[in-house]
Design an enzyme around this catalytic site. Structure first.
Site, short mmCIF file in Angstrom:
data_model
loop_
_atom_site.label_atom_id
_atom_site.label_comp_id
_atom_site.label_asym_id
_atom_site.label_seq_id
_atom_site.Cartn_x
_atom_site.Cartn_y
_atom_site.Cartn_z
N GLN A 146 -4.53 -7.17 -1.67
CA GLN A 146 -5.69 -6.59 -0.97
C GLN A 146 -6.33 -5.51 -1.84
O GLN A 146 -5.75 -4.43 -2.01
CB GLN A 146 -5.20 -5.99 0.35
CG GLN A 146 -6.27 -5.33 1.19
CD GLN A 146 -5.66 -4.40 2.23
OE1 GLN A 146 -4.53 -3.94 2.09
NE2 GLN A 146 -6.40 -4.11 3.27
N SER A 203 -8.54 -0.18 -1.15
CA SER A 203 -8.52 1.27 -1.42
C SER A 203 -8.94 1.57 -2.85
O SER A 203 -8.65 0.81 -3.78
CB SER A 203 -7.12 1.84 -1.22
OG SER A 203 -6.64 1.55 0.06
N SER A 260 -0.66 -3.30 -3.31
CA SER A 260 0.67 -3.91 -3.20
C SER A 260 0.62 -5.34 -3.74
O SER A 260 -0.35 -6.06 -3.49
CB SER A 260 1.11 -3.97 -1.73
OG SER A 260 1.01 -2.71 -1.14
N GLU A 288 -4.08 -6.31 9.84
CA GLU A 288 -3.10 -5.58 9.03
C GLU A 288 -2.22 -4.71 9.92
O GLU A 288 -1.00 -4.68 9.78
CB GLU A 288 -3.81 -4.71 7.98
CG GLU A 288 -2.84 -3.88 7.15
CD GLU A 288 -3.50 -3.14 5.99
OE1 GLU A 288 -4.73 -2.95 6.03
OE2 GLU A 288 -2.78 -2.77 5.06
N GLU A 305 -3.14 9.77 11.11
CA GLU A 305 -4.25 10.60 11.63
C GLU A 305 -5.46 9.72 11.94
O GLU A 305 -6.11 9.87 12.97
CB GLU A 305 -4.65 11.68 10.61
CG GLU A 305 -3.61 12.78 10.41
CD GLU A 305 -2.43 12.33 9.53
OE1 GLU A 305 -2.54 11.29 8.85
OE2 GLU A 305 -1.39 13.01 9.56
C1 LIG Z 1 3.05 1.73 0.51
C2 LIG Z 1 1.55 1.61 0.48
C3 LIG Z 1 0.98 0.37 0.24
C4 LIG Z 1 -0.42 0.24 0.19
N1 LIG Z 1 -0.96 -0.98 -0.08
C5 LIG Z 1 -2.30 -1.12 -0.19
C6 LIG Z 1 -2.88 -2.38 -0.57
O1 LIG Z 1 -2.18 -3.37 -0.80
N2 LIG Z 1 -4.22 -2.46 -0.70
C7 LIG Z 1 -5.04 -1.40 -0.44
O2 LIG Z 1 -6.25 -1.57 -0.53
N3 LIG Z 1 -4.52 -0.18 -0.09
C8 LIG Z 1 -3.17 -0.03 0.04
N4 LIG Z 1 -2.64 1.21 0.37
C9 LIG Z 1 -3.54 2.36 0.50
C10 LIG Z 1 -3.69 2.91 1.91
O3 LIG Z 1 -4.45 2.06 2.74
C11 LIG Z 1 -4.35 4.30 1.74
O4 LIG Z 1 -3.45 5.11 1.03
C12 LIG Z 1 -4.69 4.93 3.06
O5 LIG Z 1 -5.71 4.25 3.70
C13 LIG Z 1 -5.07 6.42 2.92
O6 LIG Z 1 -6.04 6.61 1.95
P1 LIG Z 1 -5.86 7.72 0.82
O7 LIG Z 1 -4.53 7.48 0.15
O8 LIG Z 1 -7.08 7.68 -0.05
O9 LIG Z 1 -5.77 9.12 1.55
P2 LIG Z 1 -6.99 9.99 2.09
O10 LIG Z 1 -7.94 9.11 2.83
O11 LIG Z 1 -7.53 10.79 0.97
O12 LIG Z 1 -6.28 10.92 3.14
C14 LIG Z 1 -5.64 12.16 2.78
C15 LIG Z 1 -5.19 12.84 4.06
O13 LIG Z 1 -6.33 13.19 4.87
C16 LIG Z 1 -6.20 12.68 6.20
N5 LIG Z 1 -7.49 12.25 6.72
C17 LIG Z 1 -8.43 11.54 6.05
N6 LIG Z 1 -9.49 11.31 6.88
C18 LIG Z 1 -9.21 11.87 8.07
C19 LIG Z 1 -9.90 11.97 9.32
N7 LIG Z 1 -11.11 11.42 9.49
N8 LIG Z 1 -9.29 12.62 10.34
C20 LIG Z 1 -8.05 13.18 10.17
N9 LIG Z 1 -7.36 13.13 9.01
C21 LIG Z 1 -7.91 12.48 7.98
C22 LIG Z 1 -5.27 11.48 6.03
O14 LIG Z 1 -4.61 11.15 7.24
C23 LIG Z 1 -4.31 11.96 4.95
O15 LIG Z 1 -3.29 12.74 5.51
C24 LIG Z 1 -1.25 1.37 0.42
C25 LIG Z 1 -0.65 2.62 0.66
C26 LIG Z 1 0.73 2.75 0.70
C27 LIG Z 1 1.32 4.10 0.95
#
Ligand SMILES: Cc1cc2nc3c(=O)[nH]c(=O)nc-3n(C[C@H](O)[C@H](O)[C@H](O)COP(=O)(O)OP(=O)(O)OC[C@H]3O[C@@H](n4cnc5c(N)ncnc54)[C@H](O)[C@@H]3O)c2cc1C
Length: 393
Positions: free
Chosen positions: A112, A115, A147, A230, A363
């Site tokens: 996928q 992100s 992933s 998902e 969140e």
């Molecule tokens: C093990 C693992 C596997 C993954 N696999 C995939 C994959 O295969 N493909 C893919 O595309 N992605 C994948 N991801 C990515 C995952 O979907 C993102 O990490 C996730 O959506 C959070 O985005 P970010 O890391 O950019 O954090 P951010 O969006 O930058 O968030 C940082 C912090 O701010 C908080 N926050 C952000 N917006 C808000 C809001 N509006 N209200 C309250 N709090 C908020 C969040 O909760 C978090 O604590 C994976 C992640 C992990 C950990």
């Protein structure tokens, strides 16, 4: 409509024509797909028979009892849980015919590409660009946390095709060939020491328009189908009683009386009950699913799954004391699947930290439940009428 008796009959016919003991694994799975017994609720010709989804369990149980191989669903979870329902809903007939069979059989792994370094929770802000060039789209950008990208043949990809409209409107959904020379996959190491996921660089990747899923500019809507599925596939897996994270800690409790304390007993009982309630709620969600598409309720299940996994694995480490802190495998491995119960307590503790991030952070899921289930006022969104190119980044 195909009923339970008809499915039983077809299952027995399949077993008679392709005895599991003498049929190769892939051959059996292909024959099962062609017999419409792969996912019985899919249409005929696409691995199903248009039967109620709730009848799948009986087919699975009969095949398992006969020693039939399965398609190793944990290894191909993104394909099964996310790509397939999206292709089924938005794909052309040709796309469905082309992709669904090798996906279900496990011949082709999917990943996928959603992100990005600057777009996770705020996924609609994504900046990977797809520009039309004749019959193709040329894609440039960077994805992250992907992933299984290192195992994948195909990816579901969302990219920006129109920067002049607000962020949700200018996105288009594609199927990307991970073997294209412009796709570079680099491992990212996690807190467990392993690299399950990757960063993926897309440089001049050519995607034929025939691999677009849904209309141009409608990618956000298509992606909602993927994301809803998902959450259900992460949080709503069918598990037997004590089949999840609670299993190993309950086993240790029974087998190691010397570790027990009154306080730990009370906490274990409370978590055991919560795990069972979550499991039964998952059953209810699956019954609801058989009647339609997943709704925002899947977000609630995924929230509970993440919290419980973290609390239960924390309790397990505490119960084991110093032994629970042992984690001696820091080699960078590239696991094919996430195996919570087949590993040591330290792995479970570390890996479950990602549960409240992957598939939408807790969140963000709380926001979805607040708005779409409880009907509470939405968060203010000041950027919804601003062209993506004018957003502050
Ligand atoms: C093990 C693992 C596997 C993954 N696999 C995939 C994959 O295969 N493909 C893919 O595309 N992605 C994948 N991801 C990515 C995952 O979907 C993102 O990490 C996730 O959506 C959070 O985005 P970010 O890391 O950019 O954090 P951010 O969006 O930058 O968030 C940082 C912090 O701010 C908080 N926050 C952000 N917006 C808000 C809001 N509006 N209200 C309250 N709090 C908020 C969040 O909760 C978090 O604590 C994976 C992640 C992990 C950990």
């Amino acid at each position: 409509m195909t009923d339970a008796a008809e499915l039983r009959h077809r299952t027995r016919e399949l077993l008679a024509a392709y005895p599991p003991a003498t049929t190769g694994r892939r051959d059996f799975l292909r024959a099962r797909f062609d017999a419409g017994l792969a996912w019985v609720h899919y249409p005929a010709g696409l691995g199903g028979l248009g039967a109620p989804r709730s009848l799948q369990a009986a087919v699975d149980a009969e095949l398992e009892a006969a020693g039939a191989p399965d398609n190793d669903p944990r290894r191909i979870g993104i394909g099964l849980g996310m790509a397939a329902p999206t292709i089924l809903r938005y794909g052309t007939e040709e796309q469905k015919r082309l992709y669904l069979r090798p996906l279900w059989v496990g011949e082709e792994v999917w990943c996928q590409l959603f992100s990005e370094p600057g777009a996770g929770s705020d996924l609609a802000a994504l900046g990977t660009r797809a520009v039309r060039d004749g019959d193709d789209w040329v894609v440039n950008g960077q994805k992250v946390w992907t992933s299984s990208a290192h195992l994948a043949r195909w990816a579901i990809l969302i990219a920006r095709t129109d920067p002049d409209v607000p962020k949700h409107q200018g996105i288009t959904y594609f199927i990307c060939d991970m073997t294209d020379p412009g796709v570079e996959v680099r491992p990212l190491r996690q807190v467990t020491g392993e690299a399950e996921f990757n960063e993926v660089f897309l440089t001049g990747v050519r995607i034929p328009d025939s691999r677009r899923l849904g209309e141009i500019g409608d990618g956000w809507r298509v992606a909602q189908t993927t994301l809803m599925n998902e959450r259900v596939s992460i949080g709503g897996m069918r598990i037997p009683r004590e089949g999840g994270m609670i299993g190993p800690v309950a086993k240790t409790w029974r087998e190691r009386p010397e570790l027990r304390t009154h306080d730990l007993h009370q906490r274990l009982l409370a978590l055991w009950v919560e795990a069972e309630v979550a499991r039964l709620t998952g059953e209810r969600l699956r019954q609801q699913l058989s009647a339609g598409q997943p709704g925002p309720e899947g977000s609630g299940m995924k929230l509970a799954f993440a919290r419980l996994n973290q609390e239960i694995s924390g309790l397990e480490v505490e119960l084991l004391g110093a032994e629970g802190l042992l984690y001696d495998d820091w080699t960078m491995r590239r696991p094919e699947l996430v195996d919570f119960t087949g590993r040591e307590a330290g792995y479970r503790y570390l890996r479950s930290k990602g549960n409240s991030i992957e598939g939408g952070t807790s969140e963000v899921l709380l926001n979805i439940v607040a708005e779409r289930v409880l009907g509470l006022p939405a968060e203010p969104r000041t950027d919804k009428d601003v062209a993506w190119k004018d957003l502050a980044r």
